[in-house]
Design an enzyme around this catalytic site. Structure first.
Site, PDB file in Angstrom:
ATOM      1  N   ARG A 172     -20.333   1.198  42.344  1.00 10.20           N
ATOM      2  CA  ARG A 172     -20.534   0.946  43.767  1.00 10.20           C
ATOM      3  C   ARG A 172     -19.446   1.570  44.650  1.00 10.20           C
ATOM      4  O   ARG A 172     -19.729   2.292  45.584  1.00 10.20           O
ATOM      5  CB  ARG A 172     -20.619  -0.564  44.007  1.00 10.20           C
ATOM      6  CG  ARG A 172     -21.167  -0.879  45.355  1.00 10.20           C
ATOM      7  CD  ARG A 172     -21.498  -2.334  45.528  1.00 10.20           C
ATOM      8  NE  ARG A 172     -21.523  -2.659  46.940  1.00 10.20           N
ATOM      9  CZ  ARG A 172     -22.372  -2.188  47.801  1.00 10.20           C
ATOM     10  NH1 ARG A 172     -23.326  -1.359  47.418  1.00 10.20           N
ATOM     11  NH2 ARG A 172     -22.304  -2.518  49.072  1.00 10.20           N
ATOM     12  N   ARG A 176     -10.024   2.964  44.339  1.00  3.54           N
ATOM     13  CA  ARG A 176      -9.144   1.782  44.407  1.00  3.54           C
ATOM     14  C   ARG A 176      -8.149   1.964  45.542  1.00  3.54           C
ATOM     15  O   ARG A 176      -7.528   3.029  45.638  1.00  3.54           O
ATOM     16  CB  ARG A 176      -8.385   1.613  43.102  1.00  3.54           C
ATOM     17  CG  ARG A 176      -9.305   1.298  41.952  1.00  3.54           C
ATOM     18  CD  ARG A 176      -8.511   1.159  40.674  1.00  3.54           C
ATOM     19  NE  ARG A 176      -9.427   1.081  39.546  1.00  3.54           N
ATOM     20  CZ  ARG A 176      -9.064   1.232  38.291  1.00  3.54           C
ATOM     21  NH1 ARG A 176      -7.794   1.465  37.997  1.00  3.54           N
ATOM     22  NH2 ARG A 176      -9.951   1.146  37.329  1.00  3.54           N
ATOM     23  N   ARG A 248     -27.221  14.552  25.735  1.00  3.37           N
ATOM     24  CA  ARG A 248     -26.217  15.587  25.929  1.00  3.37           C
ATOM     25  C   ARG A 248     -25.357  15.621  24.680  1.00  3.37           C
ATOM     26  O   ARG A 248     -25.093  14.580  24.056  1.00  3.37           O
ATOM     27  CB  ARG A 248     -25.322  15.264  27.137  1.00  3.37           C
ATOM     28  CG  ARG A 248     -26.056  15.169  28.440  1.00  3.37           C
ATOM     29  CD  ARG A 248     -26.551  16.493  28.938  1.00  3.37           C
ATOM     30  NE  ARG A 248     -25.474  17.348  29.410  1.00  3.37           N
ATOM     31  CZ  ARG A 248     -25.658  18.622  29.744  1.00  3.37           C
ATOM     32  NH1 ARG A 248     -26.858  19.184  29.642  1.00  3.37           N
ATOM     33  NH2 ARG A 248     -24.639  19.352  30.191  1.00  3.37           N
ATOM     34  N   ARG A 278     -12.905  18.506  30.347  1.00  5.09           N
ATOM     35  CA  ARG A 278     -11.570  17.925  30.219  1.00  5.09           C
ATOM     36  C   ARG A 278     -10.861  18.496  29.003  1.00  5.09           C
ATOM     37  O   ARG A 278     -11.485  19.115  28.131  1.00  5.09           O
ATOM     38  CB  ARG A 278     -11.646  16.405  30.121  1.00  5.09           C
ATOM     39  CG  ARG A 278     -12.496  15.886  28.981  1.00  5.09           C
ATOM     40  CD  ARG A 278     -12.577  14.362  29.009  1.00  5.09           C
ATOM     41  NE  ARG A 278     -13.441  13.856  27.950  1.00  5.09           N
ATOM     42  CZ  ARG A 278     -13.636  12.584  27.669  1.00  5.09           C
ATOM     43  NH1 ARG A 278     -13.039  11.654  28.384  1.00  5.09           N
ATOM     44  NH2 ARG A 278     -14.430  12.209  26.700  1.00  5.09           N
ATOM     45  N   GLU A 299     -13.237  20.224  26.061  1.00  9.65           N
ATOM     46  CA  GLU A 299     -14.527  19.555  25.836  1.00  9.65           C
ATOM     47  C   GLU A 299     -15.592  20.171  26.745  1.00  9.65           C
ATOM     48  O   GLU A 299     -15.425  20.206  27.960  1.00  9.65           O
ATOM     49  CB  GLU A 299     -14.344  18.065  26.140  1.00  9.65           C
ATOM     50  CG  GLU A 299     -15.514  17.209  25.782  1.00  9.65           C
ATOM     51  CD  GLU A 299     -15.178  15.719  25.932  1.00  9.65           C
ATOM     52  OE1 GLU A 299     -14.082  15.285  25.533  1.00  9.65           O
ATOM     53  OE2 GLU A 299     -16.027  14.999  26.479  1.00  9.65           O
ATOM     54  N   TYR A 347     -25.966   4.126  25.890  1.00  9.41           N
ATOM     55  CA  TYR A 347     -24.522   4.330  25.767  1.00  9.41           C
ATOM     56  C   TYR A 347     -23.897   2.951  25.563  1.00  9.41           C
ATOM     57  O   TYR A 347     -24.088   2.057  26.389  1.00  9.41           O
ATOM     58  CB  TYR A 347     -23.911   5.011  27.006  1.00  9.41           C
ATOM     59  CG  TYR A 347     -22.409   5.082  26.822  1.00  9.41           C
ATOM     60  CD1 TYR A 347     -21.843   6.112  26.089  1.00  9.41           C
ATOM     61  CD2 TYR A 347     -21.585   4.068  27.292  1.00  9.41           C
ATOM     62  CE1 TYR A 347     -20.489   6.148  25.832  1.00  9.41           C
ATOM     63  CE2 TYR A 347     -20.222   4.085  27.036  1.00  9.41           C
ATOM     64  CZ  TYR A 347     -19.681   5.127  26.308  1.00  9.41           C
ATOM     65  OH  TYR A 347     -18.340   5.147  26.042  1.00  9.41           O
ATOM     66  N   ASP A 349     -20.202   1.015  24.714  1.00 11.16           N
ATOM     67  CA  ASP A 349     -18.786   1.039  24.364  1.00 11.16           C
ATOM     68  C   ASP A 349     -18.603   0.330  23.026  1.00 11.16           C
ATOM     69  O   ASP A 349     -19.462  -0.449  22.592  1.00 11.16           O
ATOM     70  CB  ASP A 349     -17.957   0.356  25.459  1.00 11.16           C
ATOM     71  CG  ASP A 349     -17.555   1.350  26.552  1.00 11.16           C
ATOM     72  OD1 ASP A 349     -17.400   2.546  26.242  1.00 11.16           O
ATOM     73  OD2 ASP A 349     -17.401   0.918  27.712  1.00 11.16           O
TER      74      ASP A 349
HETATM   75  C1  LIG Z   1     -17.560  11.169  23.730  1.00 11.39           C
HETATM   76  C2  LIG Z   1     -17.589   9.680  23.560  1.00 11.39           C
HETATM   77  C3  LIG Z   1     -16.462   8.957  23.885  1.00 11.39           C
HETATM   78  C4  LIG Z   1     -16.465   7.566  23.734  1.00 11.39           C
HETATM   79  N1  LIG Z   1     -15.348   6.881  24.099  1.00 11.39           N
HETATM   80  C5  LIG Z   1     -15.334   5.555  23.990  1.00 11.39           C
HETATM   81  C6  LIG Z   1     -14.194   4.808  24.429  1.00 11.39           C
HETATM   82  O1  LIG Z   1     -13.216   5.365  24.920  1.00 11.39           O
HETATM   83  N2  LIG Z   1     -14.245   3.457  24.310  1.00 11.39           N
HETATM   84  C7  LIG Z   1     -15.333   2.801  23.791  1.00 11.39           C
HETATM   85  O2  LIG Z   1     -15.288   1.574  23.709  1.00 11.39           O
HETATM   86  N3  LIG Z   1     -16.416   3.481  23.358  1.00 11.39           N
HETATM   87  C8  LIG Z   1     -16.442   4.838  23.446  1.00 11.39           C
HETATM   88  N4  LIG Z   1     -17.544   5.529  23.009  1.00 11.39           N
HETATM   89  C9  LIG Z   1     -18.668   4.798  22.380  1.00 11.39           C
HETATM   90  C10 LIG Z   1     -18.556   4.720  20.821  1.00 11.39           C
HETATM   91  O3  LIG Z   1     -18.558   5.990  20.278  1.00 11.39           O
HETATM   92  C11 LIG Z   1     -19.749   3.874  20.312  1.00 11.39           C
HETATM   93  O4  LIG Z   1     -19.626   2.567  20.801  1.00 11.39           O
HETATM   94  C12 LIG Z   1     -19.856   3.789  18.778  1.00 11.39           C
HETATM   95  O5  LIG Z   1     -19.708   5.029  18.168  1.00 11.39           O
HETATM   96  C13 LIG Z   1     -21.192   3.217  18.394  1.00 11.39           C
HETATM   97  O6  LIG Z   1     -21.243   2.995  16.993  1.00 11.39           O
HETATM   98  P1  LIG Z   1     -22.620   3.075  16.194  1.00 11.39           P
HETATM   99  O7  LIG Z   1     -22.319   2.635  14.817  1.00 11.39           O
HETATM  100  O8  LIG Z   1     -23.694   2.362  16.941  1.00 11.39           O
HETATM  101  O9  LIG Z   1     -23.040   4.606  16.227  1.00 11.39           O
HETATM  102  P2  LIG Z   1     -22.384   5.885  15.530  1.00 11.39           P
HETATM  103  O10 LIG Z   1     -20.906   5.837  15.628  1.00 11.39           O
HETATM  104  O11 LIG Z   1     -23.075   7.067  16.094  1.00 11.39           O
HETATM  105  O12 LIG Z   1     -22.771   5.726  13.989  1.00 11.39           O
HETATM  106  C14 LIG Z   1     -24.072   6.027  13.515  1.00 11.39           C
HETATM  107  C15 LIG Z   1     -23.937   6.600  12.115  1.00 11.39           C
HETATM  108  O13 LIG Z   1     -25.241   6.761  11.553  1.00 11.39           O
HETATM  109  C16 LIG Z   1     -25.255   7.928  10.783  1.00 11.39           C
HETATM  110  N5  LIG Z   1     -26.645   8.380  10.661  1.00 11.39           N
HETATM  111  C17 LIG Z   1     -27.486   8.698  11.673  1.00 11.39           C
HETATM  112  N6  LIG Z   1     -28.694   9.036  11.173  1.00 11.39           N
HETATM  113  C18 LIG Z   1     -28.606   8.951   9.823  1.00 11.39           C
HETATM  114  C19 LIG Z   1     -29.519   9.192   8.757  1.00 11.39           C
HETATM  115  N7  LIG Z   1     -30.811   9.577   8.974  1.00 11.39           N
HETATM  116  N8  LIG Z   1     -29.099   9.012   7.478  1.00 11.39           N
HETATM  117  C20 LIG Z   1     -27.822   8.601   7.233  1.00 11.39           C
HETATM  118  N9  LIG Z   1     -26.917   8.362   8.226  1.00 11.39           N
HETATM  119  C21 LIG Z   1     -27.304   8.531   9.495  1.00 11.39           C
HETATM  120  C22 LIG Z   1     -24.372   8.896  11.554  1.00 11.39           C
HETATM  121  O14 LIG Z   1     -23.858   9.918  10.712  1.00 11.39           O
HETATM  122  C23 LIG Z   1     -23.276   7.976  12.080  1.00 11.39           C
HETATM  123  O15 LIG Z   1     -22.152   7.973  11.227  1.00 11.39           O
HETATM  124  C24 LIG Z   1     -17.597   6.906  23.208  1.00 11.39           C
HETATM  125  C25 LIG Z   1     -18.743   7.644  22.889  1.00 11.39           C
HETATM  126  C26 LIG Z   1     -18.746   9.001  23.094  1.00 11.39           C
HETATM  127  C27 LIG Z   1     -19.997   9.781  22.816  1.00 11.39           C
END
Ligand SMILES: Cc1cc2nc3c(=O)[nH]c(=O)nc-3n(C[C@H](O)[C@H](O)[C@H](O)COP(=O)(O)OP(=O)(O)OC[C@H]3O[C@@H](n4cnc5c(N)ncnc54)[C@H](O)[C@@H]3O)c2cc1C
Length: 382
Positions: A172, A176, A248, A278, A299, A347, A349
């Protein structure tokens, strides 16, 4: 019972641990050669710096149970995310705060004066009901700050003009009127001393859990188990039969430096003529370590192709319609629950991922105890 978890990221690890503690036999497969999913951290071979391989991750939460949970598996060091931005030949502090405003406009305003200045001299108050990201920014911060800090960065991040993005993407009032440059507001913030992968390895370290890396899941594996938790891409589970959900992806251009390259962990580049969004300098994510050499990532953001790693779900109108169709397919599938950022196409965290994983494990055990069917989702994707 025998449970198969697809993905050894935070979702799979936290659910697996809870179910193993409840006496279930848990098998986890991941197509990658490491655990940790996108939170994976590893030592850079050349510099010894702990690198956030899939982009910088800072832990922050207001959820005390989640904070206690991660602290049970890893020591968290105090860490504040202080981001800088290079734009127009100068370096500023982000999020836009009183320091940024005073520096940018060459003023010495106090909080109330700055607020009045932005509201009356900068903000476009003719925009009554902002519909797009651009209108939202113009309405609340005005053209100058919008163009310096939001426009180019957003365009590079999402690959489209901010006038094509919904207003909801921009909070919103993204400004700050004090000197607080702590990027996050949450009560608990920190960095795992030995990295996220070390923490996730400890979560997975339970006699009831077997982890198989370099193992791609296919649906036939589900037949050998009583239930599947799937944290891979929702559309991927169905072999993309309705089409692909838009993401993306990110490309990281690694380079090293002798000494301190930029003096901070994250430097944003707001201008459109700079192709990257960045630069992250990873040794600043672990300020308690001492390294002479430094490793940095430039990046770049772009549309995600079939072979790329999906990072940010786009979730515009077309994607949400397709998501609705996949949610219907998922609802009809038996013996599988979709979890995590990819399984629910949101998305998330890390703290929200852990909260949802704890809730999913609890929900699953409750369903089993009650003899009730296990739902396809414990957290609704739409
Ligand atoms: C660029 C970026 C920056 C981020 N920064 C922050 C931050 O600063 N703070 C924060 O709190 N959160 C951050 N996040 C969010 C964080 O990455 C997620 O909360 C977290 O990774 C989610 O975990 P997950 O287990 O759901 O998914 P993932 O970490 O994506 O794990 C899914 C896993 O499934 C596996 N997989 C997928 N399909 C298959 C298949 N068919 N067979 C076998 N394995 C498979 C993949 O290899 C992967 O290892 C960020 C995310 C991004 C993209």
């Amino acid at each position: 019972m025998s449970i198969l978890l697809v993905g050894a990221g935070l979702s799979g690890a936290v659910i697996g641990r809870r179910l193993a503690e409840a006496g279930e036999t848990v098998t986890i497969v991941d197509s990658r050669s490491h655990v940790g999913g996108n939170c994976h951290t590893e030592r850079d071979a050349e510099t010894g710096v702990l690198v956030h391989v899939y982009g910088p991750h800072i832990f922050h939460t207001d959820d005390a149970e989640v904070w206690d949970y991660v602290n049970a598996f890893e020591t968290f060091r105090p860490y504040r995310n202080r981001v800088k931005a290079t734009t127009g030949g100068a370096v500023y502090s982000l999020p836009v705060n009183l320091h940024t405003i005073n520096q940018f406009f060459g003023k010495t305003l106090r909080p109330d004066e700055a607020r009045a200045f932005i509201m009356t001299e900068q903000a476009d108050t003719t925009i009554e009901d902002p519909q797009t990201f651009e209108e939202q920014a113009l309405r609340f911060v005005g053209k100058d700050l919008y163009e310096a800090f939001f426009k180019g960065y957003t365009q590079k991040q999402w690959g489209c003009h901010p006038s094509e993005l919904p207003a909801s993407i921009l909070k919103r009032l993204p400004v700050r009127f004090n000197y607080d440059d702590n990027y996050f507001f949450h009560r608990f913030q920190g960095m795992p001393e030995h990295g996220y992968t070390a923490m996730i390895e400890r979560i997975l370290d339970h006699p009831g859990i077997a982890v198989h890396l370099d193992t791609v899941f296919d649906r036939s594996q589900g037949a050998d188990h009583d239930h599947v938790f799937y944290s891979g891409p929702l559309d991927g589970y169905f072999d993309y039969e309705l089409g692909r959900l838009g993401y993306r992806t990110l490309d990281f251009e690694r380079f090293t430096h002798d000494g301190d390259y930029q003096g901070c962990a994250v430097m944003n580049y707001g201008e459109e003529n700079v192709p990257f969004t960045r630069i992250t300098e990873h040794k600043h994510f672990a300020p308690w370590e001492d390294h002479r050499g430094s490793v940095c990532y430039r990046e770049f953001s772009r549309a995600c192709g079939a072979e790329d790693i999906p990072y940010y779900p786009i979730r515009q109108v077309a994607e949400k319609a397709l998501l609705g169709d996949y949610v219907r397919l998922a609802g009809a599938a038996e013996g599988v629950t979709f979890v995590g950022r990819l399984g629910t196409y949101r998305y998330l965290d890390m703290d929200v991922t852990i909260r949802e994983a704890l809730d999913a494990a609890r929900g699953f055990l409750d369903c089993r105890a009650a003899g009730a069917p296990v739902p396809a989702f414990f957290a609704a994707p739409l």
